[in-house]
Enzyme design. Sequence first.
Site, PDB file in Angstrom:
ATOM      1  N   PHE A   1     -30.343  31.781  54.806  1.00 20.99           N
ATOM      2  CA  PHE A   1     -29.949  30.882  53.724  1.00 20.99           C
ATOM      3  C   PHE A   1     -28.961  29.857  54.290  1.00 20.99           C
ATOM      4  O   PHE A   1     -28.019  30.225  54.997  1.00 20.99           O
ATOM      5  CB  PHE A   1     -29.298  31.701  52.605  1.00 20.99           C
ATOM      6  CG  PHE A   1     -29.074  30.929  51.348  1.00 20.99           C
ATOM      7  CD1 PHE A   1     -30.118  30.699  50.464  1.00 20.99           C
ATOM      8  CD2 PHE A   1     -27.825  30.419  51.045  1.00 20.99           C
ATOM      9  CE1 PHE A   1     -29.912  29.983  49.293  1.00 20.99           C
ATOM     10  CE2 PHE A   1     -27.606  29.700  49.881  1.00 20.99           C
ATOM     11  CZ  PHE A   1     -28.652  29.488  49.000  1.00 20.99           C
TER      12      PHE A   1
ATOM     13  N   ASP B   1     -25.646  40.078  55.010  1.00 21.59           N
ATOM     14  CA  ASP B   1     -25.574  39.411  53.712  1.00 21.59           C
ATOM     15  C   ASP B   1     -26.562  40.129  52.797  1.00 21.59           C
ATOM     16  O   ASP B   1     -27.763  40.178  53.090  1.00 21.59           O
ATOM     17  CB  ASP B   1     -25.919  37.921  53.859  1.00 21.59           C
ATOM     18  CG  ASP B   1     -25.683  37.162  52.560  1.00 21.59           C
ATOM     19  OD1 ASP B   1     -25.799  37.765  51.485  1.00 21.59           O
ATOM     20  OD2 ASP B   1     -25.398  35.945  52.632  1.00 21.59           O
TER      21      ASP B   1
ATOM     22  N   TYR C   1     -24.151  37.310  41.050  1.00 24.34           N
ATOM     23  CA  TYR C   1     -24.928  36.730  39.932  1.00 24.34           C
ATOM     24  C   TYR C   1     -26.433  36.905  40.059  1.00 24.34           C
ATOM     25  O   TYR C   1     -27.173  36.477  39.191  1.00 24.34           O
ATOM     26  CB  TYR C   1     -24.596  35.233  39.766  1.00 24.34           C
ATOM     27  CG  TYR C   1     -24.704  34.388  41.012  1.00 24.34           C
ATOM     28  CD1 TYR C   1     -25.940  33.948  41.471  1.00 24.34           C
ATOM     29  CD2 TYR C   1     -23.573  34.025  41.729  1.00 24.34           C
ATOM     30  CE1 TYR C   1     -26.035  33.181  42.623  1.00 24.34           C
ATOM     31  CE2 TYR C   1     -23.656  33.258  42.875  1.00 24.34           C
ATOM     32  CZ  TYR C   1     -24.880  32.840  43.312  1.00 24.34           C
ATOM     33  OH  TYR C   1     -24.968  32.084  44.455  1.00 24.34           O
ATOM     34  N   LYS C   2     -26.903  37.522  41.150  1.00 23.68           N
ATOM     35  CA  LYS C   2     -28.347  37.728  41.297  1.00 23.68           C
ATOM     36  C   LYS C   2     -28.719  39.082  40.666  1.00 23.68           C
ATOM     37  O   LYS C   2     -28.647  39.215  39.461  1.00 23.68           O
ATOM     38  CB  LYS C   2     -28.732  37.614  42.770  1.00 23.68           C
ATOM     39  CG  LYS C   2     -28.565  36.158  43.269  1.00 23.68           C
ATOM     40  CD  LYS C   2     -28.711  35.987  44.754  1.00 23.68           C
ATOM     41  CE  LYS C   2     -28.551  34.515  45.131  1.00 23.68           C
ATOM     42  NZ  LYS C   2     -28.249  34.324  46.548  1.00 23.68           N
TER      43      LYS C   2
ATOM     44  N   ARG D   1     -41.475  31.012  44.157  1.00 27.62           N
ATOM     45  CA  ARG D   1     -40.802  32.292  44.352  1.00 27.62           C
ATOM     46  C   ARG D   1     -40.739  33.056  43.031  1.00 27.62           C
ATOM     47  O   ARG D   1     -40.384  32.487  41.998  1.00 27.62           O
ATOM     48  CB  ARG D   1     -39.394  31.969  44.842  1.00 27.62           C
ATOM     49  CG  ARG D   1     -38.690  33.039  45.572  1.00 27.62           C
ATOM     50  CD  ARG D   1     -37.452  32.468  46.229  1.00 27.62           C
ATOM     51  NE  ARG D   1     -36.468  32.032  45.245  1.00 27.62           N
ATOM     52  CZ  ARG D   1     -35.154  32.145  45.420  1.00 27.62           C
ATOM     53  NH1 ARG D   1     -34.665  32.644  46.533  1.00 27.62           N
ATOM     54  NH2 ARG D   1     -34.320  31.726  44.502  1.00 27.62           N
TER      55      ARG D   1
HETATM   56  C1  LIG Z   1     -27.588  33.158  46.957  1.00 23.63           C
HETATM   57  C2  LIG Z   1     -27.106  33.253  48.346  1.00 23.63           C
HETATM   58  C3  LIG Z   1     -25.833  32.801  48.700  1.00 23.63           C
HETATM   59  C4  LIG Z   1     -24.982  32.121  47.677  1.00 23.63           C
HETATM   60  O1  LIG Z   1     -23.732  31.808  48.131  1.00 23.63           O
HETATM   61  P1  LIG Z   1     -22.660  31.224  47.124  1.00 23.63           P
HETATM   62  O2  LIG Z   1     -21.459  31.089  47.926  1.00 23.63           O
HETATM   63  O3  LIG Z   1     -22.564  32.165  45.973  1.00 23.63           O
HETATM   64  O4  LIG Z   1     -23.190  29.917  46.613  1.00 23.63           O
HETATM   65  C5  LIG Z   1     -25.415  32.985  50.008  1.00 23.63           C
HETATM   66  N1  LIG Z   1     -26.216  33.568  50.925  1.00 23.63           N
HETATM   67  C6  LIG Z   1     -27.448  33.998  50.605  1.00 23.63           C
HETATM   68  C7  LIG Z   1     -28.299  34.637  51.647  1.00 23.63           C
HETATM   69  C8  LIG Z   1     -27.942  33.837  49.320  1.00 23.63           C
HETATM   70  O5  LIG Z   1     -29.163  34.235  49.012  1.00 23.63           O
END
Ligand SMILES: *Cc1c(COP(=O)(O)O)cnc(C)c1O
Length: 411
Positions: free
Chosen positions: A125, A196, A221-222, A370
């Site tokens: 990501f 992560d 939040y996921k 997705r």
């Molecule tokens: C959703 C996600 C994030 C989100 O990071 P934020 O700091 O909350 O915006 C980070 N890393 C991964 C792999 C994600 O899927």
Amino acid sequence: MTSQADLVALDQSDPLAPKREEFSIPEGLIYLDGNSLGALPKAVAQHLERVVEEQWGRDLITSWNKHGWIDLSARVGGKIARLIGADPDEVIAADSTSINLFKVLLAALKLRPERRVIVSDIDNFPTDLYIAQGVNQLLGQSHELRLVKKEQVEAALDEHTAVLMLTEVDYRSGWRYDMAALTRLAQAKGALVIWDLAHSAGAFPVRLNACNADFAVGCGYKYLNGGPGAPAFLFVARRHQGAALPFLTGWMGHRAPFDFDPYYAPAEGVHRMKVGTPPVLSLSALDKALDVFADVDMNEVRRKSLRLTDLFIERMEPLCRRYGFELITPLEHERRGSQVAYAHPEGYAIMQALIASGVIGDFRAPNILRFGFTPLYVRYRDVAEAVERLEQVMSQELWKAERFRERAKVT
Ligand SMILES: *Cc1c(COP(=O)(O)O)cnc(C)c1O
């Protein structure tokens, strides 16, 4: 092929079926985006009202002690710990995933001062990669950021590797790493590993300590359903808690914040990774949202997740042949997270048309549709219905409407 009667039977015998009642999901909507923003647990709305009116409104600043606001970060971290195979005192809920990654990456690099390479997945990501680039800039570009494809990660590790930084489940394809094996390989080279768990925590059982993980971060939040912009979490294995230092040295990570000492001294354990005043309302929402998991067997969640994704893949097969969707999610269960993704050159417009028909998934550039499957509130019949609506979008060419081509700011 699973028949309609089979689907009804699957929903009826689903041990997780009653959980759906705990969520607020609009009538008729099929929500396949809990991997991006989890649905609202009903209890959160009521709890927040009380926190606002009774704690903030009536008890005001005395709530820091009276309602334990000051310990909320650790308390919420403890609830997350159970879901990720960690001990309660190894996890805090705080800040965003990006900021937590900054903190643990810098801490990990400082534990390997003689090494100069950070290895990661080029398909990771972007925020994870951007944070690594910023950290390296801060360190005067002293490090090499070695970004490789998934198949090359093992070969990229050597005696120069300071940190292996991976997201367990790929946000586009849903491809899942073998956490135990990769951790072992990296540690055998003397490197530290940061996982992560953005697309893992709450989606299936995670076993950080059984895999001997060093550090981890993840998203509130996921799959944890903490609400938009919910605080993230951070894990530091107990064996590193004495030596791992925070470099965002805020007062909440101080040994005694209310001594107001002019000189910084780190708090014990994972608490030193806290920075500033916590967002009490957001943390309270996440705190209550996590109670949904209190009586949930994560192995059951995993079993249902695989059945849901298998069913979706099976039902999508004729559409792949007819309309050119290309499955990019692994068929092998071991290598799959809780989402299914397809590549299609018209992916953006197709997803907008599907959303207009009441099935919410999302789109990831350049061409990925997705679909996230959250076993706590997605039913087997939803899976079949979602594919039927997509079939209509394709057969009636609904996606060709002009209004579905306009790119919104958030996809
Ligand atoms: C959703 C996600 C994030 C989100 O990071 P934020 O700091 O909350 O915006 C980070 N890393 C991964 C792999 C994600 O899927």
